[in-house]
Design an enzyme around this catalytic site. Sequence first.
Site, PDB file in Angstrom:
ATOM      1  N   ARG A  49       0.629  -1.150   0.040  1.00  0.00           N
ATOM      2  CA  ARG A  49       0.138   0.183   0.151  1.00  0.00           C
ATOM      3  C   ARG A  49       0.978   1.985  -0.149  1.00  0.00           C
ATOM      4  O   ARG A  49       1.194   1.760   0.665  1.00  0.00           O
ATOM      5  CB  ARG A  49      -0.799  -0.602   1.216  1.00  0.00           C
ATOM      6  CG  ARG A  49      -1.962  -1.364   1.834  1.00  0.00           C
ATOM      7  CD  ARG A  49      -2.611  -1.318   2.384  1.00  0.00           C
ATOM      8  NE  ARG A  49      -3.062  -2.314   3.387  1.00  0.00           N
ATOM      9  CZ  ARG A  49      -4.020  -2.974   4.105  1.00  0.00           C
ATOM     10  NH1 ARG A  49      -3.598  -2.068   4.777  1.00  0.00           N
ATOM     11  NH2 ARG A  49      -4.691  -3.837   3.950  1.00  0.00           N
ATOM     12  N   ASP A  51       1.744   5.696  -0.161  1.00  0.00           N
ATOM     13  CA  ASP A  51       0.793   6.391   0.390  1.00  0.00           C
ATOM     14  C   ASP A  51       0.567   6.945  -0.519  1.00  0.00           C
ATOM     15  O   ASP A  51       0.875   7.160  -1.958  1.00  0.00           O
ATOM     16  CB  ASP A  51       1.916   6.543   1.781  1.00  0.00           C
ATOM     17  CG  ASP A  51       2.316   6.360   2.970  1.00  0.00           C
ATOM     18  OD1 ASP A  51       0.895   5.380   3.236  1.00  0.00           O
ATOM     19  OD2 ASP A  51       3.085   6.854   3.688  1.00  0.00           O
ATOM     20  N   ARG A 196      10.220   7.404   4.555  1.00  0.00           N
ATOM     21  CA  ARG A 196      10.489   8.323   4.590  1.00  0.00           C
ATOM     22  C   ARG A 196      10.715   9.111   5.636  1.00  0.00           C
ATOM     23  O   ARG A 196      11.058   9.991   5.958  1.00  0.00           O
ATOM     24  CB  ARG A 196       8.916   9.408   4.028  1.00  0.00           C
ATOM     25  CG  ARG A 196       8.636   8.908   2.982  1.00  0.00           C
ATOM     26  CD  ARG A 196       6.586   8.919   2.485  1.00  0.00           C
ATOM     27  NE  ARG A 196       6.250  10.144   2.840  1.00  0.00           N
ATOM     28  CZ  ARG A 196       4.478  11.090   3.162  1.00  0.00           C
ATOM     29  NH1 ARG A 196       4.266  10.426   3.022  1.00  0.00           N
ATOM     30  NH2 ARG A 196       4.696  12.353   3.610  1.00  0.00           N
TER      31      ARG A 196
END
Length: 256
Positions: A49, A51, A196
């Site tokens: 998944r 973002d 990130r």
Amino acid sequence: MRYFIELSYRGTAYHGWQTQANGVSVQTTLEAALTRRLRQPVFVMGSGRTDAGVHAQQQFAHFEVEEPIIWTDALLYSINCMLPDDIAIRAIFPVRPTDHARFSAISRYYQYHITRHKNAFESGLTYHFRPALDVERMNEACRILLNHTDFKSFSKARANVTHFRCRLDFAYWERSEANLLTFHIKANRFLWGMVRTIVGTMLEIGQDGMTLDQFDQLINDQDRTLAGRAAPANGLYLVEVGYPDGVLAQRVSPGE
């Protein structure tokens, strides 16, 4: 019959891969095109998944239908025409009933792209970051990162997982051009927001805002509040998803 889809997408316009109640997702858009073209309900499962705002150079998903489908170049072309320009299917191919886009995957490879100078043609595709960076110290931080297996410090607090362990294959920074800096990282799995947050923390290290000892300690402390802020989504790319031998054996684009 189970089929794998190999696709890519620019994530700028989407609220991530997964179907969302409050925004358009890549998954929903893909399902709508397949349902319309195949004239039957189609639901897809992705390898992971991504973002909101994150891109994918290579993503895999699978879906199931009752009857076999003869895939031709014309059929694939027609589905791509139904998709927006920022989503592209490269191939659709049959797999075994036990092959799973998410659970059969054994590795994911991400890159994070930073441009040192503003580029009008890369808006939304790279992170424009101008402050001076000590890339050698950032690579020293990568070597520290590779000594660890628990990355709770880099995971979002609401991550619904049973553990925070990941096996990293590599992590390093590279100057591919005078104005482009790329972070490479590959692992068997990634936590929600992990890449990130690692990038954001290493940018602090590169600006001498965090020592290497502090970086090592924050990983050991397993405390997200000690890590840096997450880098913006627009610089992150899912580059490659790895599978065991045999899963992708029939991956051939129509016409090749």
